[in-house]
Design a protein around this motif. Sequence first.
Motif: not given
Length: 114
Positions: A9-10, A12-13, A16-18, A20-22
């Motif tokens: 998931q890290l 993928q995030d 996707a330039r997410r 805060d999720a990372v």
Amino acid sequence: MDYQPILRQLYQDFNARRIDAVLAHMHTDVAWPNGWEGGYVSGHDEVRAYWLRQWQQINPTVEPLSFETRPDGQIAIRVQQVINDLAGRLLSDDQLTHVYSFAHGKVRTMVIEH
């Protein structure tokens, strides 16, 4: 604990330039390699600033290929790292190994092995 789903998931995030999720899966005192400029950055604020600087200059995508849990508990992930410039021209396409350690269920360190 099986960290493979979190690590997948890290990536993928990250791709996707997410940011805060990372960062949500990183220890507050994370030590992260600055593979672009050299050295390391520490903590959420430095990691965020590093990635924002990086993404203004280059467009990296990193895909996990394989996972290995080492005897010391670290997780080594073989990755395909493709870096393009902002116009989409290929700058590099390499396989590297990212080695993670964890503390309290969060990423504490990451090291890049070539």
